[in-house]
Structure formats: C-alpha cells, structure tokens
Scaffold this active site. Structure first.
Site, PDB file in Angstrom:
ATOM      1  N   TYR A 152       1.154  -0.829   0.342  1.00 48.84           N
ATOM      2  CA  TYR A 152      -0.092   0.231  -0.169  1.00 48.84           C
ATOM      3  C   TYR A 152       1.236   0.946  -0.232  1.00 48.84           C
ATOM      4  O   TYR A 152       0.444   2.086  -0.841  1.00 48.84           O
ATOM      5  CB  TYR A 152      -1.269   0.101   0.920  1.00 48.84           C
ATOM      6  CG  TYR A 152      -2.285  -0.553   1.311  1.00 48.84           C
ATOM      7  CD1 TYR A 152      -2.335  -1.985  -0.261  1.00 48.84           C
ATOM      8  CD2 TYR A 152      -3.138   0.197   1.738  1.00 48.84           C
ATOM      9  CE1 TYR A 152      -4.124  -1.842  -0.131  1.00 48.84           C
ATOM     10  CE2 TYR A 152      -4.848  -0.319   0.995  1.00 48.84           C
ATOM     11  CZ  TYR A 152      -5.092  -2.034   0.243  1.00 48.84           C
ATOM     12  OH  TYR A 152      -5.914  -1.965  -0.306  1.00 48.84           O
ATOM     13  N   GLU A 173       2.203   6.442  -7.323  1.00 52.25           N
ATOM     14  CA  GLU A 173       1.256   7.354  -7.341  1.00 52.25           C
ATOM     15  C   GLU A 173       1.568   8.838  -7.327  1.00 52.25           C
ATOM     16  O   GLU A 173       1.498   9.507  -8.415  1.00 52.25           O
ATOM     17  CB  GLU A 173      -0.276   6.566  -7.080  1.00 52.25           C
ATOM     18  CG  GLU A 173      -0.975   5.265  -6.951  1.00 52.25           C
ATOM     19  CD  GLU A 173      -1.927   5.032  -5.641  1.00 52.25           C
ATOM     20  OE1 GLU A 173      -2.856   5.630  -6.201  1.00 52.25           O
ATOM     21  OE2 GLU A 173      -2.233   3.729  -6.148  1.00 52.25           O
TER      22      GLU A 173
END
Length: 214
Positions: free
Chosen positions: A147, A154
């Site tokens: 994660y 991102e």
C-alpha cells in the site's frame, strides 16, 4: 474438499481478474528488464488501463450489495487508480515519472496486491473451507509494504504530471491534479486503517483456529 459451483459468475470474475493482473506482473518481472523504460510504459499502459477499468464492476457490485465491500472504500481506491491510468497515462503520458522505475514499482505494487486479492476472493467462493491459509496471510500482511509503495508511486507520477498538464492543457488541469493529490491525505489513512482492522479480525481468527487444532 467440497466446492461451490465453479461457474459462479463472481468467482469467474475474480479468477479472470487474477489472471489479468498476473499477466501484468509477468510483464514487470520478465519484459521490463529486457526492454527498459520508457518502452515498458508505452508497451503496457493501454493494457493496464483496460484492466483497471474493469474494476468499475466492483463499484457496482458494492453499490447493489452483491459483495460486502464498503462502497466508499471501493470507490476511493478505484477512482484514485483511474486518475493514473486514464488521467495521466492516456492524456499526460509525457509525465517524467511514468518513464522511469516509479512506473515499474507502481505496476508491481498493484499487480501483486490484485493477484493475491482476487485469488483470495476466488478461493473463498469456490472452496467450502475458504482460501488457503498462506493466501490469507499474504492478503492481510503484504499491504504493510504494498500500500505505501503503491501510494508513493502514484503521488510521484501525478506530481511529475503537474507541469505537463499545465503546458499541454491549462493551469486548471494542474490545480485539478493538485486537488486529487490532496484527497490522498484522508484517503490513504482510510484505506490503510480499513485493512489494519480487517487484519486484526483475521489474525485473531487464525490464532483461535490454530489453538483449537492443537
């Protein structure tokens, strides 16, 4: 070992999705070292986008109660990824960090997460005893690393798209991307804490089962 019907549409969807993400993981591990960047980005960006767009099905499944996944959590995760695959990779492909190892780390983080997640769902739907213990452990422990890696990748890619969006379109695009980045402030803790809570429940259940077996 008893099984539920293999033709369960939801089970088939999860199996198919696991296979598609496995294909992307294969590309990241085998194809990328051969062709490097930015060729790797241009080679798979459209495939990555198509596969990720398929996750919109999960939003509808959550909305109509077909699965028990929280709607807000599901929507937030799918939307953040579509911002990358459509907003950046299709319309702002010149973003610098899409052309280096940041993109590769993104693909690896997403792919491993989804192969494990979809496989977990598939076995839960097809095996009466649920998913294999190893798969359960992977599902509720890999997120500690994957994660943060995925989110960092991102954000770095979106950040590198800011000047591209402004020069190619307008300052409004730059500000829209900045606004999207700011949504990670509440979004990431929400998604991460959701997994932490789920992990506590699962690990407690595993320990309880192990004690009974002993």
């Amino acid at each position: 070992m008893g099984k539920v019907s293999f033709v369960n549409p939801l089970a088939l969807y999860n199996l198919f999705s696991a296979g598609l993400w496995g294909y992307l993981l294969y590309n990241a591990i085998v194809v990328y070292p051969k062709i490097g960047q930015p060729e790797f980005f241009y080679e798979i960006k459209s495939t990555l986008n198509a596969i990720q767009c398929g996750a919109l099905i999960e939003v509808f499944n959550s909305l109509f109660g077909i699965v028990r996944a929280p709607l807000l959590t599901t929507f937030a995760q799918v939307a953040s990824r579509l911002l990358l695959t459509i907003g950046v990779f299709q319309y702002l492909p010149e973003a610098e960090n899409a052309h280096n190892k940041t993109f590769v780390s993104l693909v690896i983080a997403w792919s491993i997460t989804e192969v494990v997640r979809y496989s977990f769902y598939y076995f839960n739907l097809t095996l009466t005893c649920g998913a294999p213990k190893l798969l359960v452990l992977l599902r509720y422990n890999l997120f500690w690393v994957l994660y943060p890696l995925g989110v960092a990748s991102e954000l770095l890619i979106i950040y590198s798209a800011l000047p591209v969006g402004e020069s190619k379109y307008s300052a409004n695009v730059r500000w829209a991307l900045i606004a999207a980045m700011l949504t990670y402030i509440p979004g990431f803790p929400m998604l991460f804490s959701h997994m932490v809570v789920q992990r506590k429940k699962i690990m407690r259940s595993i320990r309880s089962t192990t004690k009974k077996e002993n």
